[in-house]
Design an enzyme around this catalytic site. Sequence first.
Site, PDB file in Angstrom:
ATOM      1  N   ARG A 125     -16.179  -1.066  -2.412  1.00 52.17           N
ATOM      2  CA  ARG A 125     -16.365  -2.362  -1.765  1.00 52.17           C
ATOM      3  C   ARG A 125     -15.648  -2.459  -0.420  1.00 52.17           C
ATOM      4  O   ARG A 125     -14.636  -1.813  -0.194  1.00 52.17           O
ATOM      5  CB  ARG A 125     -15.905  -3.486  -2.701  1.00 52.17           C
ATOM      6  CG  ARG A 125     -16.880  -3.749  -3.818  1.00 52.17           C
ATOM      7  CD  ARG A 125     -16.377  -4.763  -4.812  1.00 52.17           C
ATOM      8  NE  ARG A 125     -15.288  -4.229  -5.622  1.00 52.17           N
ATOM      9  CZ  ARG A 125     -14.802  -4.850  -6.688  1.00 52.17           C
ATOM     10  NH1 ARG A 125     -15.305  -6.013  -7.058  1.00 52.17           N
ATOM     11  NH2 ARG A 125     -13.819  -4.312  -7.383  1.00 52.17           N
ATOM     12  N   ARG A 140       0.871  -1.174   0.000  1.00 45.03           N
ATOM     13  CA  ARG A 140       0.000   0.000   0.000  1.00 45.03           C
ATOM     14  C   ARG A 140       0.911   1.228   0.000  1.00 45.03           C
ATOM     15  O   ARG A 140       1.689   1.431  -0.917  1.00 45.03           O
ATOM     16  CB  ARG A 140      -0.954  -0.045   1.211  1.00 45.03           C
ATOM     17  CG  ARG A 140      -2.114   0.961   1.104  1.00 45.03           C
ATOM     18  CD  ARG A 140      -3.079   0.785   2.284  1.00 45.03           C
ATOM     19  NE  ARG A 140      -4.169   1.739   2.206  1.00 45.03           N
ATOM     20  CZ  ARG A 140      -4.109   2.977   2.675  1.00 45.03           C
ATOM     21  NH1 ARG A 140      -3.009   3.409   3.281  1.00 45.03           N
ATOM     22  NH2 ARG A 140      -5.141   3.791   2.563  1.00 45.03           N
ATOM     23  N   ASP A 181     -14.161   2.492  -6.406  1.00 45.38           N
ATOM     24  CA  ASP A 181     -14.465   1.183  -5.821  1.00 45.38           C
ATOM     25  C   ASP A 181     -14.881   1.391  -4.376  1.00 45.38           C
ATOM     26  O   ASP A 181     -14.090   1.817  -3.547  1.00 45.38           O
ATOM     27  CB  ASP A 181     -13.237   0.274  -5.910  1.00 45.38           C
ATOM     28  CG  ASP A 181     -13.542  -1.184  -5.591  1.00 45.38           C
ATOM     29  OD1 ASP A 181     -14.566  -1.448  -4.922  1.00 45.38           O
ATOM     30  OD2 ASP A 181     -12.764  -2.058  -6.012  1.00 45.38           O
ATOM     31  N   GLY A 186      -6.286   1.996   6.473  1.00 46.03           N
ATOM     32  CA  GLY A 186      -5.433   3.169   6.373  1.00 46.03           C
ATOM     33  C   GLY A 186      -5.048   3.734   7.721  1.00 46.03           C
ATOM     34  O   GLY A 186      -5.626   3.388   8.755  1.00 46.03           O
TER      35      GLY A 186
END
Length: 404
Positions: free
Chosen positions: A334, A30, A332, A145
Amino acid sequence: MEPIRLNTIEEAIADFKEGNFVIVVDDEDRENEGDFIIAAEKITPEKVNFMLTHGRGVLCAPITEERCAELELDMQVSSNTSIYETPFTVTVDLLEGCTTGVSMHDRAMTIRALADPKTKPADLGRPGHINPLRARSRGVLRRAGHTEASVDLAKLAGLYPAAALIEIINEDGTMARLPQLVEVARRFGLKIISIKDLIAYRLQMESIVDRGVEVDMPTQFGHFRLIPFRQKSNGMEHIALIKGTWDTDEPILVRVHSSCMTGDIFGSCRCECGEQLHKAMEMIEAAGKGVIVYMNQEGRGIGLMNKIAAYKLQEEGYDTVDANLHLGFDADERDYGVGAQILREIGVKKMKLMTNNPVKRIGLEAYGLEITENVGIEIKPNPYNERYLKTKKDRMGHTLHFNK
């Protein structure tokens, strides 16, 4: 070389509660960065100075969605196109008791005001020198995050759900990676944890789904077992379709499939969803073991009505990403945390993930699941979905191979 050892979540919570900094690192796939994080109600001018001196990044203040609404803090942009969709609101300064807003005193006052229930929208000037961040509900179980990790730590410590954070940058201007972050933690006597461990801790301590009864499910693609799950937060129902049995540490084929009524049921040629689902079932049947988690997340999480509205925009020239953004959604929406807990609930630890989507891999790995292999599940394009698939390849990073 000795393996790097991080602190436990319990150790970090105890330090955080006392008003100490905690270093939080995220996944190497990430942002691969670490942040100094501290409870907003514990911030002082001296601690702000420490963050700016030794962190060197952007000073931000994560708060909940509800707090953003209470303070009437709008998002900086209506369509967030940043790489990791960092949820910046408009910047603010506390008006009373501050001067320019930029001093260590003024910034500390503003951060503390965000964590003070008595603070009202009119108490904050806009723009300012503090960047509030809107943390998603359900924290790291919704988005893996630093923003969500900060608010989660505050909640777990029994403090007001608000924090201050700043990225840690090396003296030469490069981002500090894990070895440097461990050294920073050692130098200042701080606890250091990972978001992945925080997710695992919360999943262990909390259950976010209820499990239904298991039944046999013979299909045209093979014989499976079916278990329904109900999401506690919103009542949404999802399905695990299971084939065979496996050893605890055995990697098996797994497909996490978001529902697509138009493709899965009606055979729409505008997408490849139905064909992907059926191909995954055939591959799992051939392997003799595997799982399909069928998530009730129509239209990448925006719902059927909005998905059809996005289709209409695509007919007017928008691509699939811009259509979502135009409707006010992320590309997105989801939630991979629910799917991850379903997989853990049925005993999956390692998997050969059937996907072309790199975000899905990152999303699941963040929840403590090990992906040993990426298995592509590519479908031959047709004249109706070729532009859609090209957009997924070019703008969403999907691994697809087809001629223009």
